[in-house]
Write a protein that holds these residues in place. Structure first.
Motif, PDB file in Angstrom:
ATOM      1  N   ALA A 210       0.833  -1.210   0.000  1.00  0.00           N
ATOM      2  CA  ALA A 210       0.000   0.000   0.000  1.00  0.00           C
ATOM      3  C   ALA A 210       0.863   1.255   0.000  1.00  0.00           C
ATOM      4  O   ALA A 210       0.662   2.183  -0.786  1.00  0.00           O
ATOM      5  CB  ALA A 210      -0.931  -0.013   1.214  1.00  0.00           C
ATOM      6  N   GLU A 211       1.881   1.267   0.870  1.00  0.00           N
ATOM      7  CA  GLU A 211       2.756   2.438   0.953  1.00  0.00           C
ATOM      8  C   GLU A 211       3.531   2.642  -0.349  1.00  0.00           C
ATOM      9  O   GLU A 211       3.720   3.770  -0.805  1.00  0.00           O
ATOM     10  CB  GLU A 211       3.762   2.283   2.101  1.00  0.00           C
ATOM     11  CG  GLU A 211       3.180   2.506   3.480  1.00  0.00           C
ATOM     12  CD  GLU A 211       2.550   1.247   4.050  1.00  0.00           C
ATOM     13  OE1 GLU A 211       2.395   0.253   3.307  1.00  0.00           O
ATOM     14  OE2 GLU A 211       2.191   1.255   5.245  1.00  0.00           O
ATOM     15  N   LEU A 212       3.945   1.525  -0.929  1.00  0.00           N
ATOM     16  CA  LEU A 212       4.724   1.648  -2.154  1.00  0.00           C
ATOM     17  C   LEU A 212       3.860   2.175  -3.292  1.00  0.00           C
ATOM     18  O   LEU A 212       4.328   2.945  -4.131  1.00  0.00           O
ATOM     19  CB  LEU A 212       5.353   0.301  -2.521  1.00  0.00           C
ATOM     20  CG  LEU A 212       6.571  -0.034  -1.673  1.00  0.00           C
ATOM     21  CD1 LEU A 212       7.003  -1.469  -1.860  1.00  0.00           C
ATOM     22  CD2 LEU A 212       7.730   0.892  -2.009  1.00  0.00           C
ATOM     23  N   GLN A 213       2.593   1.765  -3.290  1.00  0.00           N
ATOM     24  CA  GLN A 213       1.701   2.305  -4.322  1.00  0.00           C
ATOM     25  C   GLN A 213       1.552   3.820  -4.153  1.00  0.00           C
ATOM     26  O   GLN A 213       1.598   4.581  -5.129  1.00  0.00           O
ATOM     27  CB  GLN A 213       0.332   1.636  -4.225  1.00  0.00           C
ATOM     28  CG  GLN A 213       0.266   0.388  -5.082  1.00  0.00           C
ATOM     29  CD  GLN A 213      -1.002  -0.414  -4.824  1.00  0.00           C
ATOM     30  OE1 GLN A 213      -1.738  -0.125  -3.874  1.00  0.00           O
ATOM     31  NE2 GLN A 213      -1.244  -1.399  -5.657  1.00  0.00           N
ATOM     32  N   ALA A 214       1.426   4.240  -2.902  1.00  0.00           N
ATOM     33  CA  ALA A 214       1.306   5.679  -2.640  1.00  0.00           C
ATOM     34  C   ALA A 214       2.578   6.406  -3.086  1.00  0.00           C
ATOM     35  O   ALA A 214       2.524   7.483  -3.694  1.00  0.00           O
ATOM     36  CB  ALA A 214       1.053   5.914  -1.157  1.00  0.00           C
ATOM     37  N   PHE A 215       3.687   5.788  -2.819  1.00  0.00           N
ATOM     38  CA  PHE A 215       4.989   6.374  -3.200  1.00  0.00           C
ATOM     39  C   PHE A 215       5.071   6.525  -4.719  1.00  0.00           C
ATOM     40  O   PHE A 215       5.504   7.550  -5.246  1.00  0.00           O
ATOM     41  CB  PHE A 215       6.092   5.440  -2.685  1.00  0.00           C
ATOM     42  CG  PHE A 215       7.498   5.974  -2.845  1.00  0.00           C
ATOM     43  CD1 PHE A 215       7.921   7.118  -2.190  1.00  0.00           C
ATOM     44  CD2 PHE A 215       8.415   5.294  -3.641  1.00  0.00           C
ATOM     45  CE1 PHE A 215       9.219   7.583  -2.316  1.00  0.00           C
ATOM     46  CE2 PHE A 215       9.719   5.751  -3.777  1.00  0.00           C
ATOM     47  CZ  PHE A 215      10.115   6.888  -3.110  1.00  0.00           C
ATOM     48  N   ARG A 216       4.614   5.484  -5.391  1.00  0.00           N
ATOM     49  CA  ARG A 216       4.659   5.492  -6.857  1.00  0.00           C
ATOM     50  C   ARG A 216       3.768   6.616  -7.393  1.00  0.00           C
ATOM     51  O   ARG A 216       4.125   7.332  -8.306  1.00  0.00           O
ATOM     52  CB  ARG A 216       4.160   4.135  -7.347  1.00  0.00           C
ATOM     53  CG  ARG A 216       4.394   3.867  -8.793  1.00  0.00           C
ATOM     54  CD  ARG A 216       4.600   2.396  -9.023  1.00  0.00           C
ATOM     55  NE  ARG A 216       3.413   1.598  -8.724  1.00  0.00           N
ATOM     56  CZ  ARG A 216       3.401   0.528  -7.937  1.00  0.00           C
ATOM     57  NH1 ARG A 216       4.505   0.116  -7.352  1.00  0.00           N
ATOM     58  NH2 ARG A 216       2.297  -0.145  -7.743  1.00  0.00           N
ATOM     59  N   ARG A 217       2.616   6.753  -6.784  1.00  0.00           N
ATOM     60  CA  ARG A 217       1.687   7.801  -7.198  1.00  0.00           C
ATOM     61  C   ARG A 217       2.307   9.179  -7.008  1.00  0.00           C
ATOM     62  O   ARG A 217       2.215  10.042  -7.888  1.00  0.00           O
ATOM     63  CB  ARG A 217       0.430   7.684  -6.334  1.00  0.00           C
ATOM     64  CG  ARG A 217      -0.812   7.834  -7.130  1.00  0.00           C
ATOM     65  CD  ARG A 217      -2.066   7.926  -6.316  1.00  0.00           C
ATOM     66  NE  ARG A 217      -2.935   8.906  -6.964  1.00  0.00           N
ATOM     67  CZ  ARG A 217      -3.502   8.704  -8.149  1.00  0.00           C
ATOM     68  NH1 ARG A 217      -3.307   7.575  -8.803  1.00  0.00           N
ATOM     69  NH2 ARG A 217      -4.251   9.628  -8.699  1.00  0.00           N
ATOM     70  N   GLN A 218       2.952   9.334  -5.869  1.00  0.00           N
ATOM     71  CA  GLN A 218       3.654  10.591  -5.615  1.00  0.00           C
ATOM     72  C   GLN A 218       4.680  10.856  -6.713  1.00  0.00           C
ATOM     73  O   GLN A 218       4.788  11.964  -7.217  1.00  0.00           O
ATOM     74  CB  GLN A 218       4.381  10.507  -4.270  1.00  0.00           C
ATOM     75  CG  GLN A 218       3.471  10.505  -3.063  1.00  0.00           C
ATOM     76  CD  GLN A 218       3.111  11.919  -2.667  1.00  0.00           C
ATOM     77  OE1 GLN A 218       3.976  12.773  -2.578  1.00  0.00           O
ATOM     78  NE2 GLN A 218       1.835  12.167  -2.467  1.00  0.00           N
ATOM     79  N   GLY A 219       5.406   9.823  -7.039  1.00  0.00           N
ATOM     80  CA  GLY A 219       6.427   9.963  -8.072  1.00  0.00           C
ATOM     81  C   GLY A 219       5.817  10.430  -9.384  1.00  0.00           C
ATOM     82  O   GLY A 219       6.319  11.360 -10.025  1.00  0.00           O
ATOM     83  N   LEU A 220       4.717   9.819  -9.756  1.00  0.00           N
ATOM     84  CA  LEU A 220       4.063  10.198 -11.006  1.00  0.00           C
ATOM     85  C   LEU A 220       3.563  11.637 -10.949  1.00  0.00           C
ATOM     86  O   LEU A 220       3.698  12.397 -11.912  1.00  0.00           O
ATOM     87  CB  LEU A 220       2.885   9.249 -11.288  1.00  0.00           C
ATOM     88  CG  LEU A 220       3.264   7.888 -11.869  1.00  0.00           C
ATOM     89  CD1 LEU A 220       2.033   7.011 -11.997  1.00  0.00           C
ATOM     90  CD2 LEU A 220       3.951   8.049 -13.227  1.00  0.00           C
TER      91      LEU A 220
END
Lengths: 359, 463
Positions: A210-220
């Motif tokens: 879940a956290e990594l998905q959020a991180f990825r979204r932030q990156g995008l």
């Protein structure tokens, strides 16, 4: 310059090698410029997630530093072969400030390790980690500004008489601010995509999904925002360029075409990133975005070269510099490069297949 | 043919800036090469003997390597490059141009060294022993190869060998002092790796108990034993270098001789210590951090002395018989004697703001040829050397500069320039300073006006 040994290969060969290693340098360098800054911002936003994001961001900074330096060294090597008169003169005019890069780099690099340690230690106040992030950011932006000044002095021979006693005048150059902004915002865009791939990598290794998905979204989001902004700053930068630069950039020569292609890819990149944001689970969009980012960067490296050759002047034609090909040493290099790259791939495959680390 | 402007570190001199960064770098870089071999050989041993403590130690050593050599080592290497580019751009242009592909090969090994160094550490306990050892070997070989490449370039500068006649770059690289200097460097790399084992093992007393320390230090001590060969290697080295350089080191210049002897004797003493203090387990157990650091300091001084001698005995050349220390090519000297050195040094123009007439010209000539080795005051200062001199002495010195001290190139330039330089030097003497009309205005801190006039002249002028 005729007193020195001739260039040991066709100048265009060296120029292309320069473009290649410089491109890789930029990809790592951008991470070093933006990641500590972003980590600092995430730490501001307190909370566990912020701390985690900051940790993930800083974890890769030392390695990125290492390869920034390694590919930076290669870039400087080829620059020195082609443009010694320009390059060393600029170094000397910057003098102590130029040598200061060495110290700044070392302090920034050690602080990258220190920041990692501090973030990982829950006992230590977040303020310390933010301070470390600030120190790194100030130093690396300072280094970027010095590198830019060096490039500027090297190209503007007509300014040497003023610059020799007042080298800081480079700052007054009209393109200085947009140039620096261009680098900084570009760094954010590149780092945004780095974040996407870091998150996939960690997910593969069993990180918290879940956290990594959020991180990825932030990156995008960061990549998208920065790309949009970059288009604005890019236009500003372009408007400040003298008309001769315009003529050169739209002259239809091969490098200028590459540059135009890069600009087009930059515009398309924005669209692709928006699509990626809308479909965060479709990795394909992230792949396409990364491809377009590389194409944009290639274009930018080519554009930089167009401007450099223009600024150096009509009397200078890279292709007509005297050279004497050292065939065997070159072939030895080429062979060892291939062997080296294969070894590197084997090494990377080892890590790729590594079993998960128990945290 | 001095195409570049000048940068000078007031008082200390540019050469000292290079020297300071280089010594720092050489020690770390030698350690990095030695530690690569040490780690992989030790890992073989530890796995064979099932020695868990040694394995753990290698892991400590490999992260230490990353902290020290990937940061301070790599960046100080860049630092050498930056500083030679600023202080001695002519020589730098020369070796970069001549050896581009060798530098590029060096870079390939550097890249491999970095990648494998990180992976070696990150994959501890996570790869099969075989695969991990293979990564260790990639590091050891690439680090060593980067030494091999750079060694050829550095030794070329002292012994260009057949290159001046054949212009074959392989012969330039594989030159007469290539092998002895490679052996000397390898021995010192191994020794530094060995010394660092003692430092790390004793600094982490909490982790390694007395028995573990004894066995690690004793194993590390073996890597110092080859140092005992240093005197022999030095003899070999001195057989292949030019006669003039040899005589400088062996008595011709007493400072060089002393440094050389220091280097060799210190290395030998360290190897003796390594045998009695480290290699034998009974004493290895007793070694403490303080002693280990002292030995490291001695090794540092030994390395520094040897590097100092290597750089020193090349004078008056930066590239033997090809380029003088001040950056003028030997083959250009005759032309400059006819046409004048200032005519071919576009950036170095007389400073007419602070000096008048021939003094201004002489001061500019001084900057072309003397400043690289003599600050006015400070490093190898000119003022104390000639304070009590008179005009005839100065003139005859300039006529035979290269005979006066073997370190110095002959004066290069027209008779008028030589004359002007003599007058300028004379203004620095006690006699000149006491001259009734008063000493000429002298303000070293503001040469900027002169430089900008130079730049104006160079670029067609805006003033």
């Amino acid at each position: 310059m005729e007193s020195f040994p001739p260039i040991p290969a066709h100048p265009l060969l060296i120029s292309h090698l320069l473009g290649l290693v410089f491109l890789i340098h930029v990809v790592f360098m951008n991470y070093v410029v933006a990641a500590p800054l972003l980590a600092m911002i995430y730490l501001r936003a307190k909370g566990e997630a912020g701390r985690l994001f900051a940790r993930w961001l800083t974890a890769a900074v030392p390695v990125a530093f290492t390869f920034t330096i390694n590919f930076g060294v290669a870039s400087l090597l080829f620059v020195q072969v082609l443009y010694p008169e320009r390059f060393y003169t600029a170094n000397i005019l910057l003098g102590a400030a130029w040598l200061g890069i060495v110290g700044m780099l070392m302090v920034a690099f050690y602080f990258a390790y220190i920041m990692q340690k501090w973030i990982a230690n829950p006992q230590r106040s977040i303020a310390w980690s933010r301070l470390a992030g600030a120190i790194i950011t100030v130093l690396v932006v300072g280094i970027a500004a010095l590198m830019m000044s060096n490039y500027f002095i090297a190209t503007e021979k007509s300014q040497w008489p003023q610059l020799v006693s007042q080298p800081w005048l480079v700052v007054k150059n009209l393109t200085f601010v947009p140039r620096l902004l261009h680098i900084l915002i570009g760094s954010l865009a590149v780092t945004g995509l780095w974040m996407v791939w870091i998150s996939w990598w960690r997910q593969r290794r069993g990180g918290p999904v879940a956290e990594l998905q959020a991180f990825r979204r932030q990156g995008l989001q960061i990549a998208t925002g920065a790309t949009g902004l970059q288009i604005v700053v890019g236009v500003w930068f372009l408007l400040w360029l003298p008309s001769a630069a315009w003529d050169a950039l739209f002259s239809g020569t091969f490098p200028s075409m590459v540059w135009i292609g890069g600009v087009a890819c930059g515009l398309l990149l924005l669209g692709v990133l928006l699509a990626a944001l809308a479909n965060p689970d479709k990795i394909i969009w992230q792949r396409i975005a990364t491809g377009f980012l590389f194409a944009t960067l290639i274009g930018m490296v080519a554009g930089r070269d167009v401007i450099r050759r223009l600024a150096i002047g009509d009397d200078f034609h890279l292709a007509s510099l005297p050279y004497r090909f050292q065939a065997e040493p070159f072939l030895t290099f080429a062979l060892l490069l291939v062997v080296g790259l294969v070894t590197l791939l084997v090494l990377l495959r080892l890590i790729w297949r590594l079993p998960e680390k128990k945290e | 043919m001095l195409p570049y402007p000048q940068w000078n570190m007031p008082l200390a001199g540019g050469a000292m800036v290079i020297a300071a960064i280089s010594i720092f770098h050489v020690v770390i870089a030698h350690f990095a090469v030695g530690a690569g071999l040490f780690n992989v050989l030790s890992e073989h041993r530890a796995r064979r003997l099932g020695d868990a403590q040694l394995l753990r130690f290698i892991r400590d050593n490999s992260i230490f390597l990353i902290y020290l050599s990937f940061v301070a080592g790599a960046i100080s290497g860049v630092g050498i490059w930056f500083s030679i580019g600023v202080v001695a751009p002519e020589a730098t242009t020369f070796v970069i141009r001549l050896f581009v592909w060798f530098w590029a090969i060096e870079w390939v090994f550097f890249l491999l060294e970095l990648a494998s160094g990180y992976i070696y550490y990150f994959t501890w306990d996570r790869l099969s022993p075989r695969a991990h050892l293979a990564v260790g070997w990639v590091y050891a070989v690439s680090a060593f190869m980067s030494l091999v490449i750079i060694n050829g370039i550095l030794s070329f500068m002292l012994t260009p060998g057949l290159w001046p006649t054949t212009l074959n770059v392989w012969q330039a690289w594989l030159n007469p002092s290539f092998w002895p200097s490679l052996f000397m460097r390898t021995v010192s790399c191994l020794a530094l790796a060995g010394i660092f084992t003692a430092i790390i093992a004793t600094a982490r007393r909490k982790v390694y108990d007395a028995t573990a320390r004894a066995s690690i230090v004793s194993w590390g001590g073996r890597f110092l034993l080859p140092l005992a060969l240093m005197p022999l290697l030095a003899v070999w080295y001195f057989r292949v270098i030019p006669v003039a350089s040899r005589s400088l080191a062996l008595g011709g210049a007493i400072a060089m001789t002393m440094f050389f002897l220091f280097g060799v004797i210190l290395s030998f003493l360290v190897s003796v210590y390594a045998y009695f203090g480290m290699f034998r387990r009974s004493t290895a157990r007793e070694i403490n951090l303080e002693t280990a650091l002292l030995i490291a300091a001695i090794a540092f001084l030994a390395t520094a002395s040897m590097e100092f001698v290597r750089e020193g005995i090349r004078k008056p050349y930066v590239i033997m018989n090809t380029m003088y220390s001040h950056g003028i090519l030997v083959k250009d000297a005759e032309k400059l004697n006819r046409e004048g050195v200032l005519a071919h040094a576009p950036w170095i123009v007389p400073d007419t703001v602070h000096y008048a007439g021939p003094v201004a010209i002489g001061e500019a000539v001084y900057r072309t040829q003397c400043l690289r080795c003599h600050e006015i005051e400070g490093y190898n200062a000119m003022v104390p050397l000639i304070r009590e001199w008179n005009m005839p002495l100065i003139e005859s010195a300039l006529n035979d500069l290269h005979l006066l001290k073997a370190f110095m190139p002959p004066f290069i330039g027209t008779p008028e320039e030589k004359n002007a330089l003599a007058i300028y030097l004379w203004t620095l003497t006690a006699e000149g300073q006491a001259w009734p009309e008063g000493p000429p205005v002298f303000d070293r801190d503001s040469t900027s006006t002169a430089d900008s006039t130079a730049a104006a002249a160079l670029t067609g002028g805006t003033e």
